[in-house]
Design a protein around this motif. Structure first.
Motif, PDB file in Angstrom:
ATOM      1  N   GLY A  55      25.349 198.741  77.563  1.00  0.00           N
ATOM      2  CA  GLY A  55      24.430 198.312  76.497  1.00  0.00           C
ATOM      3  C   GLY A  55      23.562 197.152  76.959  1.00  0.00           C
ATOM      4  O   GLY A  55      22.350 197.145  76.761  1.00  0.00           O
ATOM      5  N   ILE A  56      24.208 196.187  77.628  1.00  0.00           N
ATOM      6  CA  ILE A  56      23.448 195.022  78.097  1.00  0.00           C
ATOM      7  C   ILE A  56      22.441 195.443  79.166  1.00  0.00           C
ATOM      8  O   ILE A  56      21.275 195.036  79.144  1.00  0.00           O
ATOM      9  N   THR A  57      22.897 196.291  80.077  1.00  0.00           N
ATOM     10  CA  THR A  57      21.985 196.757  81.128  1.00  0.00           C
ATOM     11  C   THR A  57      20.762 197.443  80.519  1.00  0.00           C
ATOM     12  O   THR A  57      19.616 197.165  80.896  1.00  0.00           O
ATOM     13  N   ASP A  58      21.008 198.319  79.567  1.00  0.00           N
ATOM     14  CA  ASP A  58      19.891 199.036  78.936  1.00  0.00           C
ATOM     15  C   ASP A  58      18.989 198.082  78.153  1.00  0.00           C
ATOM     16  O   ASP A  58      17.759 198.213  78.159  1.00  0.00           O
ATOM     17  N   ILE A 101      18.452 194.936  78.753  1.00  0.00           N
ATOM     18  CA  ILE A 101      17.638 194.159  79.693  1.00  0.00           C
ATOM     19  C   ILE A 101      16.469 194.999  80.198  1.00  0.00           C
ATOM     20  O   ILE A 101      15.338 194.526  80.317  1.00  0.00           O
ATOM     21  N   GLU A 102      16.756 196.258  80.447  1.00  0.00           N
ATOM     22  CA  GLU A 102      15.701 197.182  80.886  1.00  0.00           C
ATOM     23  C   GLU A 102      14.578 197.237  79.841  1.00  0.00           C
ATOM     24  O   GLU A 102      13.392 197.147  80.184  1.00  0.00           O
ATOM     25  N   GLU A 103      14.959 197.352  78.581  1.00  0.00           N
ATOM     26  CA  GLU A 103      13.956 197.416  77.507  1.00  0.00           C
ATOM     27  C   GLU A 103      13.197 196.093  77.386  1.00  0.00           C
ATOM     28  O   GLU A 103      12.010 196.086  77.088  1.00  0.00           O
ATOM     29  N   ARG A 104      13.901 195.000  77.600  1.00  0.00           N
ATOM     30  CA  ARG A 104      13.224 193.702  77.545  1.00  0.00           C
ATOM     31  C   ARG A 104      12.160 193.599  78.641  1.00  0.00           C
ATOM     32  O   ARG A 104      11.053 193.140  78.407  1.00  0.00           O
ATOM     33  N   LYS A 105      12.549 194.087  79.824  1.00  0.00           N
ATOM     34  CA  LYS A 105      11.593 194.040  80.935  1.00  0.00           C
ATOM     35  C   LYS A 105      10.350 194.842  80.600  1.00  0.00           C
ATOM     36  O   LYS A 105       9.229 194.408  80.835  1.00  0.00           O
ATOM     37  N   LYS A 106      10.584 196.021  80.021  1.00  0.00           N
ATOM     38  CA  LYS A 106       9.431 196.865  79.652  1.00  0.00           C
ATOM     39  C   LYS A 106       8.575 196.150  78.611  1.00  0.00           C
ATOM     40  O   LYS A 106       7.351 196.139  78.700  1.00  0.00           O
ATOM     41  N   ALA A 107       9.245 195.572  77.614  1.00  0.00           N
ATOM     42  CA  ALA A 107       8.502 194.896  76.534  1.00  0.00           C
ATOM     43  C   ALA A 107       7.691 193.731  77.085  1.00  0.00           C
ATOM     44  O   ALA A 107       6.537 193.529  76.690  1.00  0.00           O
ATOM     45  N   ASN A 108       8.288 192.997  78.014  1.00  0.00           N
ATOM     46  CA  ASN A 108       7.598 191.816  78.556  1.00  0.00           C
ATOM     47  C   ASN A 108       6.312 192.174  79.296  1.00  0.00           C
ATOM     48  O   ASN A 108       5.438 191.343  79.463  1.00  0.00           O
ATOM     49  N   LYS A 109       6.239 193.429  79.757  1.00  0.00           N
ATOM     50  CA  LYS A 109       5.034 193.834  80.506  1.00  0.00           C
ATOM     51  C   LYS A 109       3.871 194.160  79.572  1.00  0.00           C
ATOM     52  O   LYS A 109       2.743 194.329  80.022  1.00  0.00           O
TER      53      LYS A 109
END
Ligand code: ADP
Ligand code: MG
Length: 728
Positions: free
Chosen positions: A665-668, A670-678
């Protein structure tokens, strides 16, 4: 070892209530630390005193010469109260208050120092405020910001600092704070409401909005609060299994206040009295360790300042009592959150509450006029009201079946509903003498009696009429009341302006009498705004369906709700009333969506950190203990060990299951956060945080909370709900 938790528990259990000295009557020292009319008369020359009064009452400008005189008197008074510093006290768009303290002393050429505070320093300052959010305003205009004295809110001494309430604006004129638009909305409301009030009483020269807020909050032992990184950093718990006993028994609500909390409140109230904040009620709220504080209502601008100030004072007094105040709308899952009801009404310069029915039919027609216009305004701008109370933290509350739903509706009670139903039948055009008499006697004339026994209370309505005021209940406990108050003042101002135009038109074109014209316009308004009125259960699913049919908005999340704040309709409204320019409106929207994304981002990081660095290692440690145990059983029992180790082995597997879910869950997430930050566009980024990142919170929490139930209590590092909520 869960040392921090157990140390904190020990510390919290050893506390004793802080002794409070209350040997003076409150009336003796009420307002002692406020530069109010009494002290002004004492410390100011007649000219400067009159100058302040006409600035307060008529908005007159204070010239430089007068400002010098005022500042000198103010300084002398402040020093007599122990002040060594002064600050311009303002409310930037962070929602909090800001201050930068400067000492009165100035060095002289001969090496001596004297206390100085000139008119210039009183009237205007330029704080180095480049780090306050400005939504691009200052970048766009390359302008600096300055603070300017607001004489309508009196200066006060807190601690050793003279605080001067100010507005905060860019040199190009754009508001960079919450107070400026509020003051502008009050001005618009004054203009529009005074014109309408004059229909009923020519002597009215000014109408102000009144606000009585009710502040809910939690008190948590400071050691326990500090033992939780989520409370420390996000102001709420991001995980934690619910306590076996919560609020099911309703045994906290209005119960006797625990001594430690009571002494905190007494101490706080003493500070409030000194500061001239007329706090009146205190009581336990629904949830354990949840309380409420409410003052007598005041003029809206002053009431907003007092609420902002009291939130600071509450924090400071809490330190003395080893408490942490949680203002968050939802600090704990599964138990009630906190709100801040905003009771709002209109008061005239002649001392009349325009939303209070009177003793004559004319007074009641006045009441109905303001009452119906407010309902119509709320109908026209329901979505804007929703946007004014939107925040990441209030999203937990609205629509969560404990607070008003995200749908804005108006509750008026069955008797006033009957009155409006009657008024809807008023003849189109001129009224016959018979009809008028009938209305006066049987409909309008009966209102005061009706309200006396109007015990109708609907707790599920976000905007309820409660006898002589409207109560906006959807405001969050962390909110700065200026935002919803600005909206309410502005929409009612706009509505009253339209009303006046329509009534005057009927009088002029149709040669109607004033009363007839008013009845005619009100009739149409009642019909037009019917859809906003709802008397049923606002928490139910049925209402969501019904509201949808009626075309009412139901914006459940902040990014969705905030759209209305930049809609063309809003821009036109604020432009017409000079409340905010398009630039100011868009800047605020930018700040709000950015803040939303940042809050979710911060919470996501904290949750990831706690779950990975505290929960998982603890679970593994406990799992290892179980594994040791199973190995031991095998040593003793050989091949038949499984008979004895069955349960342990099941728990071992369960733990592995939860750990896996948390970690992935945390890994996923973080992945979504990275996408959002872009995502460059701030609004789209907020939507991504809302729709893609936030859903992981629940999932991660679910598994972490399951582990809390499985793992040895001795090992669990996070202070538990029962400890946070039931420590006295
Ligand atoms: P509750 O909502 O808890 O039942 P009340 O109905 O007694 O409490 O409301 C009390 C609140 O209403 C107080 O905060 C008070 O200051 C405020 N209030 C009362 N009259 C007015 C008014 N004319 N304008 C604004 N606020 C008012
Ligand atoms: Mg209330």
């Amino acid at each position: 070892m869960a040392t921090i938790r157990f140390q904190a528990l020990k510390e919290s259990q050893n506390r004793t209530p802080v002794h409070i000295n209350e040997d003076r009557r409150r009336s003796e020292f009420y307002g002692d630390n406020v530069f109010n009319n009494t002290t002004m008369r004492q410390f100011l020359t007649k000219d400067s005193y009159n100058g302040v009064l006409s600035a307060v009452e008529k908005g007159d400008k204070i010239d430089r010469n007068l400002a010098d005189q005022i500042s000198t008197g103010m300084k002398e008074w402040a020093i007599s109260k122990g002040a060594t510093h002064y600050t311009h006290w303002f409310q930037p768009l962070t929602g909090a208050t800001a201050e930068k303290h400067d000492a009165f002393v100035e060095a002289m050429e001969d090496g001596q120092v004297i206390e100085k505070f000139g008119g210039g320093q009183l009237v205007q300052q330029e704080p180095d405020a480049s780090s306050f959010p400005n939504g691009g305003i200052r970048n766009t205009f390359e302008a600096r910001g300055y603070t300017a004295w607001d004489p309508t809110s009196p200066a006060f001494v807190f601690g050793t600092t003279l605080c001067i309430p100010t507005i905060f604006v860019a040199y190009t004129g754009e508001a960079l704070d919450n107070k400026t638009p509020l003051l502008r909305s009050l001005q618009a409301l004054d203009g529009a409401a005074t014109a309408v009030a004059k229909y009923f009483d020519k002597n009215v020269t000014k109408v102000t909005a009144t606000l009585g807020w009710e502040q809910e909050y939690f008190l948590i032992d400071s050691a326990l609060a500090q033992s939780r990184p989520d409370i420390t950093l996000a102001g709420r718990t991001l995980l934690g299994h619910s306590s076996a006993k919560g609020q099911q028994l309703d045994d906290h609500y209005f119960g006797s206040i625990p001594t430690r909390a009571l002494n905190y409140m007494r101490d706080l109230e003493t500070e409030c009295m000194l500061l001239g904040i007329p706090v009146k009620t205190r009581h336990n709220e629904v949830a354990p360790n949840q309380f409420e504080l409410a003052p007598v209502f005041e003029e809206a601008n002053l009431a907003v300042d007092h609420n902002s100030l009291i939130m600071d004072v509450m924090d400071k007094v809490a330190e003395r009592h080893h408490f942490k105040v949680l203002f968050h709308e939802k600090p704990f899952a599964g138990i009630n959150g906190s709100g801040k009801h905003n009771n709002w009404s209109l008061a005239t310069s002649t001392g009349v509450n325009l939303l209070s029915p009177g003793s004559t039919p004319m007074k009641n027609l006045q009441f109905l006029t303001f009452f119906v216009n407010t309902i119509k305004a709320v109908y026209e701008y329901e979505e804007l009201i929703r946007s004014a109370i939107a925040s990441a933290s209030n999203d937990h509350r609205l629509g969560a079946n404990e607070a008003p739903p995200a749908i804005i509706s108006v509750f008026i009670g069955s008797q006033l509903t009957e009155v409006l139903d009657e008024l809807e039948k008023v003849t189109d055009g001129k009224l016959s003498p018979q009809e008028k008499t009938d209305l006066k006697l049987n409909v309008v004339g009966k209102i005061p009696e009706i309200l006396l026994d109007n015990t109708d209370r609907n707790r599920t309505s976000p905007f309820a009429f409660t006898g002589n005021k409207f109560e906006l209940r959807a405001v969050g406990s962390t909110a700065n009341c200026a935002k919803p108050m600005t909206v309410l003042n502005a929409i009612v101002a706009k509505q009253l302006k339209e009303f006046k135009v329509e009534v005057d038109k009927l009088i002029k074109d149709k040669k109607m009498k004033k009363d007839d014209a008013i009845f005619n316009v009100l009739r149409e308004y009642i019909k037009d705004s019917k859809k906003i009125r709802f008397e049923g259960d606002g928490y139910g699913e049925a209402w969501e369906k019904e509201a949808k049919k009626r075309g009412l908005s139901n914006n459940k999340t902040t990014p969705q709700a905030l759209k209305a704040s930049v809609a063309k309709k809003t821009i036109d409204l604020y432009d017409e009333l000079n409340v905010m320019s398009k630039v100011e409106i868009e800047a605020r929207h930018e700040i709000e969506v950015e803040e939303y994304a940042m809050r979710i981002q911060i919470e996501g990081r904290i949750l990831g950190d706690i779950a990975r660095n505290h929960v998982i290692p603890t679970a593994i440690r406990y799992q290892n203990m179980l594994i040791e145990n199973v190995k031991g059983l095998k040593d003793i029992y050989g091949t038949s060990f499984k008979k004895h180790a069955k349960e342990q082995m099941e728990i071992i597997e369960e733990i592995s299951g939860h750990i896996a879910k948390i970690n992935s869950g945390i890994t996923d997430m973080i992945e979504e956060r990275k996408k959002a930050n872009k995502i460059d566009d701030a609004e789209k980024r907020a939507v991504a945080y809302c729709d893609k990142v936030k859903p992981y919170f629940e999932e991660i929490r679910y598994h972490a909370d399951k582990l809390e139930l499985l793992v040895d209590d001795e090992l669990w590092p996070l202070t538990k709900y029962r400890e946070l909520l039931f420590t006295r």
